[in-house]
Scaffold this active site. Structure first.
Site, short mmCIF file in Angstrom:
data_model
loop_
_atom_site.label_atom_id
_atom_site.label_comp_id
_atom_site.label_asym_id
_atom_site.label_seq_id
_atom_site.Cartn_x
_atom_site.Cartn_y
_atom_site.Cartn_z
N GLU A 52 -2.04 -6.98 7.43
CA GLU A 52 -0.66 -6.93 7.91
C GLU A 52 -0.45 -7.91 9.06
OE1 GLU A 52 2.34 -6.81 7.56
OE2 GLU A 52 3.05 -4.74 7.68
N GLN A 84 -0.09 7.78 7.24
CA GLN A 84 0.39 8.71 8.25
C GLN A 84 1.18 7.97 9.33
OE1 GLN A 84 0.01 12.13 7.90
NE2 GLN A 84 1.58 12.12 9.49
N HIS A 102 0.81 -1.22 0.00
CA HIS A 102 0.00 0.00 0.00
C HIS A 102 0.85 1.27 0.00
CE1 HIS A 102 0.99 1.04 4.15
NE2 HIS A 102 0.90 -0.27 4.41
N GLU A 135 2.09 5.09 1.23
CA GLU A 135 2.50 5.59 2.55
C GLU A 135 1.30 6.09 3.33
OE1 GLU A 135 5.93 8.61 3.80
OE2 GLU A 135 4.05 9.62 3.30
#
Length: 207
Positions: A81, A12, A8, A10
């Site tokens: 993830e 925050q 994915h 970047e």
């Protein structure tokens, strides 16, 4: 069948050095520029569809790519993830200061290492193989897959031989980097990994 497997854009949390794991944060302005670069390099890929981790940062990447390539998006939790247990939501430097040896083992990618209440790279590989096994039945379709850093590097580690003495971190991808995996008669074969030439002009976030 061919899979284009993308990390994915970047988020925050990447920018701020937060251990996100299965938590989430929005895509940054730099992340949207990474998506634009990714779309430009994959403009000739005729995706049949795109499957994404349900995390917002992954879905944002997948939806932009799907709109550009005129195909549909679905989500699958097996593409999430790696779960980093009690470290999720904490700044990396803070977690490292509390448990330097454990955090180092996890984030360099020791395959068996897991945070308390988390999962190891080996466990991540098993759910990813379950996902790919449902698609890898032959045919000539090209499927886009959007997942995460540690999930993707664990998969590539497995496809490169699953050496238990090798760290999965050597197969890391920058945000919006991708790998190409072919499937024939249910068997996965890695063609290229860590493709990122389209990102050379853009700043990358390491976590």
């Amino acid at each position: 069948m061919r899979f284009i497997v993308v990390r994915h854009a970047e988020s925050q949390g990447n920018r701020d050095g937060i251990i996100q794991g299965q938590l989430d944060s929005p895509v940054t302005a730099d992340g949207h520029r990474q998506i634009a670069a990714l779309m430009a390099t994959l403009k000739d890929c005729a995706f049949s569809h795109i499957v994404s981790s349900p995390a917002g940062r992954a879905m944002t990447t997948a939806q932009a790519l799907a709109a550009h390539c005129h195909c549909v998006v679905s989500s699958d939790e097996r593409l999430c993830e790696q779960h980093f247990g009690c470290y999720q939501g904490r700044p990396y430097h803070q977690a490292f200061s509390c448990d330097p040896d454990g955090v180092k083992r996890i984030f360099t990618g020791v395959p068996t290492a897991a945070a308390p209440q988390g999962e190891s790279a080996l466990q991540v590989v098993q759910r990813l193989l379950s996902f790919f096994g449902e698609f890898a039945l032959g045919g000539n379709a090209t499927v886009g897959v959007v997942t995460h850093s540690h999930a993707l590097q664990s998969l590539i580690w497995h496809l490169q031989g699953a050496n238990p003495r090798e760290e999965t971190g050597k197969y890391g991808h920058p945000n919006c980097g991708y790998s190409i995996i072919d499937a024939t008669d249910g068997e996965l074969a890695l063609q290229h990994w860590g493709i990122a030439t389209h990102l050379r002009a853009l700043r990358q976030s390491p976590i």
